[in-house]
Design a protein around this motif. Structure first.
Motif, mmCIF file in Angstrom:
data_model
loop_
_atom_site.group_PDB
_atom_site.id
_atom_site.type_symbol
_atom_site.label_atom_id
_atom_site.label_comp_id
_atom_site.label_asym_id
_atom_site.label_seq_id
_atom_site.Cartn_x
_atom_site.Cartn_y
_atom_site.Cartn_z
ATOM 1 N N VAL A 39 0.873 -1.169 0.000
ATOM 2 C CA VAL A 39 0.000 0.000 0.000
ATOM 3 C C VAL A 39 0.913 1.222 0.000
ATOM 4 O O VAL A 39 1.649 1.447 0.958
ATOM 5 C CB VAL A 39 -0.927 0.014 1.232
ATOM 6 N N ARG A 40 0.861 1.976 -1.107
ATOM 7 C CA ARG A 40 1.700 3.177 -1.237
ATOM 8 C C ARG A 40 0.813 4.407 -1.120
ATOM 9 O O ARG A 40 -0.166 4.549 -1.853
ATOM 10 C CB ARG A 40 2.416 3.191 -2.583
ATOM 11 N N ILE A 41 1.197 5.290 -0.217
ATOM 12 C CA ILE A 41 0.433 6.501 0.023
ATOM 13 C C ILE A 41 1.375 7.692 -0.078
ATOM 14 O O ILE A 41 2.415 7.724 0.579
ATOM 15 C CB ILE A 41 -0.250 6.451 1.400
ATOM 16 N N LEU A 42 1.000 8.654 -0.917
ATOM 17 C CA LEU A 42 1.778 9.884 -1.075
ATOM 18 C C LEU A 42 1.026 11.022 -0.399
ATOM 19 O O LEU A 42 -0.162 11.221 -0.666
ATOM 20 C CB LEU A 42 1.972 10.231 -2.548
ATOM 21 N N VAL A 43 1.720 11.737 0.470
ATOM 22 C CA VAL A 43 1.139 12.893 1.145
ATOM 23 C C VAL A 43 2.007 14.116 0.861
ATOM 24 O O VAL A 43 3.195 13.993 0.575
ATOM 25 C CB VAL A 43 1.011 12.662 2.675
ATOM 26 N N ASP A 44 1.387 15.278 0.943
ATOM 27 C CA ASP A 44 2.125 16.513 0.705
ATOM 28 C C ASP A 44 1.555 17.590 1.610
ATOM 29 O O ASP A 44 0.494 17.414 2.215
ATOM 30 C CB ASP A 44 2.004 16.930 -0.762
ATOM 31 N N LEU A 45 2.266 18.702 1.678
ATOM 32 C CA LEU A 45 1.782 19.843 2.446
ATOM 33 C C LEU A 45 0.646 20.524 1.689
ATOM 34 O O LEU A 45 0.514 20.376 0.478
ATOM 35 C CB LEU A 45 2.918 20.841 2.670
ATOM 36 N N SER A 85 6.422 11.353 0.632
ATOM 37 C CA SER A 85 6.018 12.584 -0.051
ATOM 38 C C SER A 85 6.495 12.490 -1.490
ATOM 39 O O SER A 85 7.445 11.777 -1.789
ATOM 40 C CB SER A 85 6.630 13.803 0.642
ATOM 41 N N PRO A 86 5.829 13.214 -2.388
ATOM 42 C CA PRO A 86 6.276 13.188 -3.785
ATOM 43 C C PRO A 86 7.677 13.787 -3.889
ATOM 44 O O PRO A 86 7.983 14.765 -3.216
ATOM 45 C CB PRO A 86 5.267 14.079 -4.517
#
Length: 193
Positions: A39-45, A85-86
Motif C-alpha cells: 500500500v503506497r500513500i503519497l502525502v504533501d503539504l 512525499s512526492p
C-alpha cells in the motif's frame, strides 16, 4: 485468500487522517506482491504551506494510517505500508503543485507541446476558476557566465500540460552557505552574555 483492497477503499479510510494532520493526500496505490500487498500513500503539504514536509510529520501520519488500516481491515492479509512525499521529480499538474513550487527553476510543457524554462515567480490565483503562472524565462549561461534572464511571462494553467522542477546544484550551495551563516549567527548570539 482475501481479495486485495481497492485504492478507493484505502483512500476512504486514510483521507480524513491525512487531512487532520494538515496534509494533502496526493495518491493511493495498492499493488499485489505475491501473497501480500503493498500500500503506497503519497502525502504533501497544503497549497500555501511554506517549507518542506518534515519526516516526523510523515512518521506520525504513517502510524495513524497503519493503525486505521489494521482496524478497518481494508487490506486483507499481509501488507507493507509505504507512506512518503512526492519527490522533486514529480510532474506538476495541479495549481497547488505549482503554488508549492514558487521560486523554483522549472520546465513547463504547454498543451501544444512547446517547452518553457524559467523561474516560477508566482501563481496568480485571483480568478476563481483558473490560475496563471508567472514565469521568468532563464537561459543557462555559457562557461560560468550568469544566465540570461528574460521578461516575465504569464501562462494560464489551462495551457500547461505539466511542469518539472529542476534541481539547481549551485543554489543548493548558496542555501547551505546561508544556513551555515545563520547557524554561526545563532551560536555567536548564544555565547554573548
Amino acid at each position: 485468500m482475501p481479495a486485495p483492497a481497492t485504492a478507493q477503499r484505502v483512500r476512504d479510510v486514510v483521507e480524513p487522517l491525512v487531512s487532520a494532520a494538515g496534509l494533502v493526500l496526493e495518491d493511493v496505490e495498492v499493488v499485489r506482491a505475491g501473497k501480500s500487498s503493498i500500500v503506497r500513500i503519497l502525502v504533501d503539504l497544503e497549497e500555501d504551506a511554506v517549507g518542506g514536509l518534515d519526516l516526523e510529520d510523515v512518521a506520525e501520519v504513517s502510524q495513524a494510517i497503519s493503525t486505521a488500516l489494521d482496524d478497518a481491515a481494508v487490506v486483507g492479509g499481509e501488507h507493507t505500508l509505504e507512506v512518503s512525499s512526492p519527490g522533486v521529480g514529480r510532474a506538476l499538474t495541479e495549481r497547488r503543485h505549482f503554488t508549492r513550487a514558487r521560486g523554483r527553476m522549472m520546465t513547463l510543457t504547454r498543451t501544444d507541446g512547446s517547452p518553457l524554462r524559467g523561474r516560477l515567480d508566482d501563481v496568480d490565483r485571483t480568478a476563481p476558476d483558473a490560475a496563471v503562472l508567472v514565469l521568468t524565462p532563464e537561459t543557462p549561461g555559457v562557461k560560468g557566465r550568469p544566465p540570461r534572464v528574460g521578461t516575465p511571462v504569464r501562462v494560464p494553467l489551462a495551457e500547461v500540460r505539466d511542469g518539472r522542477v529542476e534541481v539547481e546544484m549551485g543554489r543548493l550551495a548558496e542555501v547551505s552557505d546561508d544556513e551555515d551563516d545563520d547557524a554561526q549567527d545563532a551560536t555567536s548570539a548564544g555565547q554573548e552574555s
